[in-house]
Write a protein that holds these residues in place. Sequence first.
Motif, PDB file in Angstrom:
ATOM      1  N   PHE A 104       0.879  -1.165   0.000  1.00  0.00           N
ATOM      2  CA  PHE A 104       0.000   0.000   0.000  1.00  0.00           C
ATOM      3  C   PHE A 104       0.918   1.217   0.000  1.00  0.00           C
ATOM      4  O   PHE A 104       1.182   1.818   1.046  1.00  0.00           O
ATOM      5  CB  PHE A 104      -0.916  -0.014   1.224  1.00  0.00           C
ATOM      6  N   PHE A 105       1.429   1.555  -1.161  1.00  0.00           N
ATOM      7  CA  PHE A 105       2.488   2.541  -1.335  1.00  0.00           C
ATOM      8  C   PHE A 105       2.160   3.894  -0.719  1.00  0.00           C
ATOM      9  O   PHE A 105       3.002   4.537  -0.114  1.00  0.00           O
ATOM     10  CB  PHE A 105       2.792   2.688  -2.832  1.00  0.00           C
ATOM     11  N   GLU A 106       0.936   4.340  -0.880  1.00  0.00           N
ATOM     12  CA  GLU A 106       0.533   5.667  -0.402  1.00  0.00           C
ATOM     13  C   GLU A 106      -0.247   5.619   0.901  1.00  0.00           C
ATOM     14  O   GLU A 106      -0.838   6.604   1.309  1.00  0.00           O
ATOM     15  CB  GLU A 106      -0.300   6.379  -1.474  1.00  0.00           C
ATOM     16  N   GLY A 107      -0.306   4.476   1.542  1.00  0.00           N
ATOM     17  CA  GLY A 107      -0.978   4.389   2.829  1.00  0.00           C
ATOM     18  C   GLY A 107      -2.215   3.522   2.809  1.00  0.00           C
ATOM     19  O   GLY A 107      -2.662   3.047   1.765  1.00  0.00           O
ATOM     20  N   ILE A 108      -2.745   3.330   4.007  1.00  0.00           N
ATOM     21  CA  ILE A 108      -3.926   2.490   4.187  1.00  0.00           C
ATOM     22  C   ILE A 108      -4.773   3.079   5.302  1.00  0.00           C
ATOM     23  O   ILE A 108      -4.248   3.695   6.227  1.00  0.00           O
ATOM     24  CB  ILE A 108      -3.512   1.043   4.510  1.00  0.00           C
ATOM     25  N   SER A 109      -6.061   2.889   5.187  1.00  0.00           N
ATOM     26  CA  SER A 109      -6.961   3.408   6.206  1.00  0.00           C
ATOM     27  C   SER A 109      -8.273   2.636   6.137  1.00  0.00           C
ATOM     28  O   SER A 109      -8.330   1.556   5.549  1.00  0.00           O
ATOM     29  CB  SER A 109      -7.213   4.907   5.993  1.00  0.00           C
ATOM     30  N   LEU A 110      -9.289   3.188   6.746  1.00  0.00           N
ATOM     31  CA  LEU A 110     -10.645   2.670   6.658  1.00  0.00           C
ATOM     32  C   LEU A 110     -11.517   3.802   6.138  1.00  0.00           C
ATOM     33  O   LEU A 110     -11.161   4.973   6.285  1.00  0.00           O
ATOM     34  CB  LEU A 110     -11.124   2.179   8.026  1.00  0.00           C
ATOM     35  N   SER A 111     -12.650   3.474   5.550  1.00  0.00           N
ATOM     36  CA  SER A 111     -13.486   4.498   4.933  1.00  0.00           C
ATOM     37  C   SER A 111     -14.006   5.513   5.952  1.00  0.00           C
ATOM     38  O   SER A 111     -13.966   5.274   7.158  1.00  0.00           O
ATOM     39  CB  SER A 111     -14.661   3.849   4.204  1.00  0.00           C
ATOM     40  N   ASN A 112     -14.487   6.631   5.451  1.00  0.00           N
ATOM     41  CA  ASN A 112     -14.980   7.708   6.313  1.00  0.00           C
ATOM     42  C   ASN A 112     -16.173   7.292   7.156  1.00  0.00           C
ATOM     43  O   ASN A 112     -16.381   7.830   8.239  1.00  0.00           O
ATOM     44  CB  ASN A 112     -15.340   8.941   5.482  1.00  0.00           C
ATOM     45  N   ASP A 113     -16.974   6.339   6.670  1.00  0.00           N
ATOM     46  CA  ASP A 113     -18.138   5.922   7.450  1.00  0.00           C
ATOM     47  C   ASP A 113     -17.820   4.816   8.458  1.00  0.00           C
ATOM     48  O   ASP A 113     -18.694   4.321   9.137  1.00  0.00           O
ATOM     49  CB  ASP A 113     -19.293   5.506   6.529  1.00  0.00           C
ATOM     50  N   TRP A 114     -16.554   4.456   8.557  1.00  0.00           N
ATOM     51  CA  TRP A 114     -16.129   3.432   9.509  1.00  0.00           C
ATOM     52  C   TRP A 114     -16.240   3.983  10.922  1.00  0.00           C
ATOM     53  O   TRP A 114     -15.839   5.100  11.208  1.00  0.00           O
ATOM     54  CB  TRP A 114     -14.680   3.029   9.226  1.00  0.00           C
ATOM     55  N   LYS A 115     -16.790   3.171  11.812  1.00  0.00           N
ATOM     56  CA  LYS A 115     -16.900   3.549  13.226  1.00  0.00           C
ATOM     57  C   LYS A 115     -16.011   2.622  14.036  1.00  0.00           C
ATOM     58  O   LYS A 115     -15.845   1.452  13.702  1.00  0.00           O
ATOM     59  CB  LYS A 115     -18.344   3.459  13.684  1.00  0.00           C
ATOM     60  N   GLU A 116     -15.467   3.134  15.103  1.00  0.00           N
ATOM     61  CA  GLU A 116     -14.522   2.372  15.903  1.00  0.00           C
ATOM     62  C   GLU A 116     -15.102   1.060  16.434  1.00  0.00           C
ATOM     63  O   GLU A 116     -14.386   0.087  16.601  1.00  0.00           O
ATOM     64  CB  GLU A 116     -14.030   3.228  17.076  1.00  0.00           C
TER      65      GLU A 116
END
Length: 190
Positions: free
Chosen positions: A91-103
């Motif tokens: 994941f060259f430019e990073g990784i995350s979770l979508s904006n609607d993801w809740k903890e």
Amino acid sequence: MIVGDSLKEFYYKEQFGRRSYKLLIGLSNVKLLRLSSDVVEFLMDAAEHLPHMPMFNNLMDLIFVVYSVDLDCTTLSKILQKFPCLKTLNFFEGISLSNDWKEDDSIDRIFDPVPPCFLSHLKCIKVGRYCGDKKELSAVKTLLKYAVVLDEIIITCSKHFARNLEKQVKVSKQLLELPRCSQNCKIILE
């Protein structure tokens, strides 16, 4: 006028998605594949083609050249199903979770089913531009949970994060405390 423009944009995206899909069919024997943000976005728009995409049985290295890949994107999960022998996932430019993801959302829904390479071949995951936020940490936690034979996960700090030694120490501790499915997995923070 706006409706016409929206239809043109939809048609363009759909056409580009189909073309991206056809291009990938022609590349199904490659060992290394780089997917740009445009291709991933257009594949998302043409998701109905993903079940018909061929298996990439020779693919060993996959690089997402996309700014912060959303790990919980269903298209990503479907794409990864097609790479059973993948050894390196970048994941060259990073990784995350979508904006609607809740903890409190379950991470178990992300890889359902688990991509075959996570169970047998995936040895190295690389994550670039890591900033140390909660979504990134949850994404890394998910990868570590499902990558059964993983040897290492290499996390490269963003420039801003690299300058903050206090935050690096805190995040490094958080990363090292994450549970791992693979007993051999090393977490390397660069």
